[in-house]
Design a protein around this motif. Sequence first.
Motif, PDB file in Angstrom:
ATOM      1  N   GLY A 202       0.863  -1.184   0.000  1.00  0.00           N
ATOM      2  CA  GLY A 202       0.000   0.000   0.000  1.00  0.00           C
ATOM      3  C   GLY A 202       0.893   1.225   0.000  1.00  0.00           C
ATOM      4  O   GLY A 202       2.116   1.123   0.127  1.00  0.00           O
ATOM      5  N   ASP A 203       0.288   2.383  -0.151  1.00  0.00           N
ATOM      6  CA  ASP A 203       1.060   3.627  -0.214  1.00  0.00           C
ATOM      7  C   ASP A 203       0.957   4.355   1.127  1.00  0.00           C
ATOM      8  O   ASP A 203      -0.115   4.851   1.498  1.00  0.00           O
ATOM      9  N   ILE A 210      -8.970   2.801   5.302  1.00  0.00           N
ATOM     10  CA  ILE A 210      -8.951   1.757   6.339  1.00  0.00           C
ATOM     11  C   ILE A 210     -10.339   1.124   6.369  1.00  0.00           C
ATOM     12  O   ILE A 210     -11.342   1.830   6.487  1.00  0.00           O
ATOM     13  N   LEU A 211     -10.410  -0.201   6.233  1.00  0.00           N
ATOM     14  CA  LEU A 211     -11.711  -0.887   6.177  1.00  0.00           C
ATOM     15  C   LEU A 211     -12.016  -1.547   7.520  1.00  0.00           C
ATOM     16  O   LEU A 211     -11.215  -2.310   8.051  1.00  0.00           O
ATOM     17  N   VAL A 212     -13.204  -1.253   8.065  1.00  0.00           N
ATOM     18  CA  VAL A 212     -13.618  -1.836   9.350  1.00  0.00           C
ATOM     19  C   VAL A 212     -14.247  -3.210   9.099  1.00  0.00           C
ATOM     20  O   VAL A 212     -15.234  -3.322   8.375  1.00  0.00           O
ATOM     21  N   ALA A 225     -13.206  -0.112  16.694  1.00  0.00           N
ATOM     22  CA  ALA A 225     -13.308  -0.650  15.332  1.00  0.00           C
ATOM     23  C   ALA A 225     -12.039  -1.439  15.053  1.00  0.00           C
ATOM     24  O   ALA A 225     -10.933  -0.930  15.234  1.00  0.00           O
ATOM     25  N   ILE A 226     -12.180  -2.710  14.645  1.00  0.00           N
ATOM     26  CA  ILE A 226     -11.009  -3.502  14.247  1.00  0.00           C
ATOM     27  C   ILE A 226     -10.950  -3.421  12.723  1.00  0.00           C
ATOM     28  O   ILE A 226     -11.938  -3.707  12.037  1.00  0.00           O
ATOM     29  N   ALA A 227      -9.801  -2.947  12.209  1.00  0.00           N
ATOM     30  CA  ALA A 227      -9.763  -2.567  10.797  1.00  0.00           C
ATOM     31  C   ALA A 227      -8.402  -2.872  10.187  1.00  0.00           C
ATOM     32  O   ALA A 227      -7.399  -2.970  10.888  1.00  0.00           O
ATOM     33  N   ARG A 228      -8.405  -3.005   8.873  1.00  0.00           N
ATOM     34  CA  ARG A 228      -7.153  -3.235   8.151  1.00  0.00           C
ATOM     35  C   ARG A 228      -6.767  -1.937   7.428  1.00  0.00           C
ATOM     36  O   ARG A 228      -7.604  -1.296   6.787  1.00  0.00           O
ATOM     37  N   VAL A 229      -5.488  -1.580   7.531  1.00  0.00           N
ATOM     38  CA  VAL A 229      -4.982  -0.361   6.886  1.00  0.00           C
ATOM     39  C   VAL A 229      -4.552  -0.715   5.457  1.00  0.00           C
ATOM     40  O   VAL A 229      -3.610  -1.483   5.258  1.00  0.00           O
ATOM     41  N   PHE A 230      -5.256  -0.179   4.463  1.00  0.00           N
ATOM     42  CA  PHE A 230      -4.899  -0.455   3.063  1.00  0.00           C
ATOM     43  C   PHE A 230      -3.970   0.626   2.502  1.00  0.00           C
ATOM     44  O   PHE A 230      -3.061   0.331   1.735  1.00  0.00           O
ATOM     45  N   PRO A 299     -13.469   6.439  -0.012  1.00  0.00           N
ATOM     46  CA  PRO A 299     -13.975   5.261   0.710  1.00  0.00           C
ATOM     47  C   PRO A 299     -13.684   3.964  -0.055  1.00  0.00           C
ATOM     48  O   PRO A 299     -13.591   3.952  -1.283  1.00  0.00           O
ATOM     49  N   LEU A 300     -13.555   2.875   0.688  1.00  0.00           N
ATOM     50  CA  LEU A 300     -13.367   1.541   0.091  1.00  0.00           C
ATOM     51  C   LEU A 300     -14.739   0.925  -0.179  1.00  0.00           C
ATOM     52  O   LEU A 300     -15.732   1.319   0.441  1.00  0.00           O
TER      53      LEU A 300
END
Length: 605
Positions: A202-203, A210-212, A225-230, A299-300
């Motif tokens: 990712g950049d 960031i997707l929750v 919120a548990i989320a992944r950083v894209f 937004p994702l």
Amino acid sequence: MSNATTPIRNIAIIAHVDHGKTTLVDALLRQSGTFRANEAVAERVMDSNELEKERGITILAKNTAVHYGDSKINIVDTPGHADFGGEVERALKMVDGVVLLVDASEGPLPQTRYVLSKALEAGLPPILVINKIDRPDARPQEVLNEVYDLFIDLDADESQLEFPVVYTNGKAGTATMDLAQPGTDLKPLFDTVLAKIPPAVGDHEGALQILVTNLDYSDYLGRLAIARVFNGNLKTGDEVNVAKLDGSLQKTKITKLFSFAGLKRTDIEQTQIGDIVAIAGVAGITIGESITGVDNPQPLPKITIDEPTIAIQFSVNNSPFSGREGQYVTSRNLRDRLDRELLTNVSIRVEETDSPDSFKVLGRGELQLAVLIEMMRREGYELMVGRPEIVTKRIDGALMEPVEYVTIDVPEEFAGTVIQKLGPRKGEMVKMHGQGRVRMEFKVPSRGLIGLRSEMLTETRGTIVMNSIFDGYTNYQGEIPQRPSGALISDRAGTTTTYALNGLQDRGILFVGDGIEVYEGMVVGEHSRDNDLDVNCVREKKLTNMRASSADEALRLVPYKQLTLEQCIEFIADDELVEVTPKSLRLRKKVLQANRRPRRNQNVE
């Protein structure tokens, strides 16, 4: 080792239920030095929920992290049951590769097929782990061939077919790439993960995305919120936009950030690309939303989840015994609890009904809804639930109903019985193979599966292994026969007696023992015929001076059948309910008074 440069790998462990995912994660945590040498750790440490420990199944997708060498591996443990498919779909959004776990004896089963198809659709590279190689009936080579067949069946592309194979014994914590050389630890599996699963990309300087994918709750910080950083970089104190599911943007300030290490959360000041983090300070955020920048919001895409297929009516307990055992008994309590469930459970929906005391809860299967009812019961709720109904839909004017793909393993002598039972339930056989123990595969409307499992266990003397998975929609199949037997119904309130029950034993199977309080309209057993029978189960013997006092001692009751929650839900007919309280499960008629009940082939005894 600075936080900004640790290479991160994100993997999900996917498998059929009971193939050893959670046990293997335990071993990975232990061998990566996550726990101190003297730390007492429970078995199946990832199954944190009491119900998960009891049933030995994973219900909620959870994540943990281990450090191996200079890399950090985020591991998401997913449920194997198709009923918790919403959890699986979310988990796959967080990862860059999957570890497919298959039992060395049982081979790939329906849920293996389900979770693998989702992973291949998402284009994730797989690592195959053949687990439980220590089993006396292990057949790793045949299982490997079955897995290849499954990949081809699911249209895997060339790169996905070139998966590495690791043989493990999760309980002993050993792995090997070659069965001729037994493993001593899980190093081969760790090395394969680092070699095969691509590091998160990712950049770091790009627009924040960031997707929750999950939610947690802290007594001090509120919702997490548990989320992944894209993409991008998030710091404590930053102002961000939350892209809501309806497309609107909500401004908020991040108060705290955490990363995962083992089973604990550790404070961090800023995020790193690819990491899975917990974020505090985002009130009202829910699963599927994304956190993005204020200046340049990008937004994702939202997470899409399969539609619910089963609905159950939840209503306030209005039986004569209501409020005796539970703490939460009102419709407001029930509504608040269901609203809370919707926050973290993406595959459940709740709809209002004509009555303010009743709600229609839609989910992916009987098991998922039974687990929700059991959790509510343990939290002190009293409620009544109706018979499961299927969720139909209209496509191009035609009425369609959900259909399930059912796999049945059974000894050869019962194959005819299984086919005979599935005929009236509109089951269509897809294939059958094997000798001695036969594996049969059917397509059956979801309606046809309600109450099937307990009937099959009886007919095959407990030898059947049955698994099912949602397989799309088919044209409505017409009438499917309901429960063939009637019910034995108490015709008055009181306490059951040995004398009365002894007289009823020949009438069918009893669900209550002696000394149990009953009320009018409560179902106390299954009638051996197809009609309902009102019975007096509280009758006491009239004492006369002609009878010896020892005559009563000769009465011996056959042990009564104690139904589990799932069996109760499967057993009830359309005019019956299950009364669920923290201490009891009771079956009852919707209309309790016998004289107000429709006289549908009903007798009085």
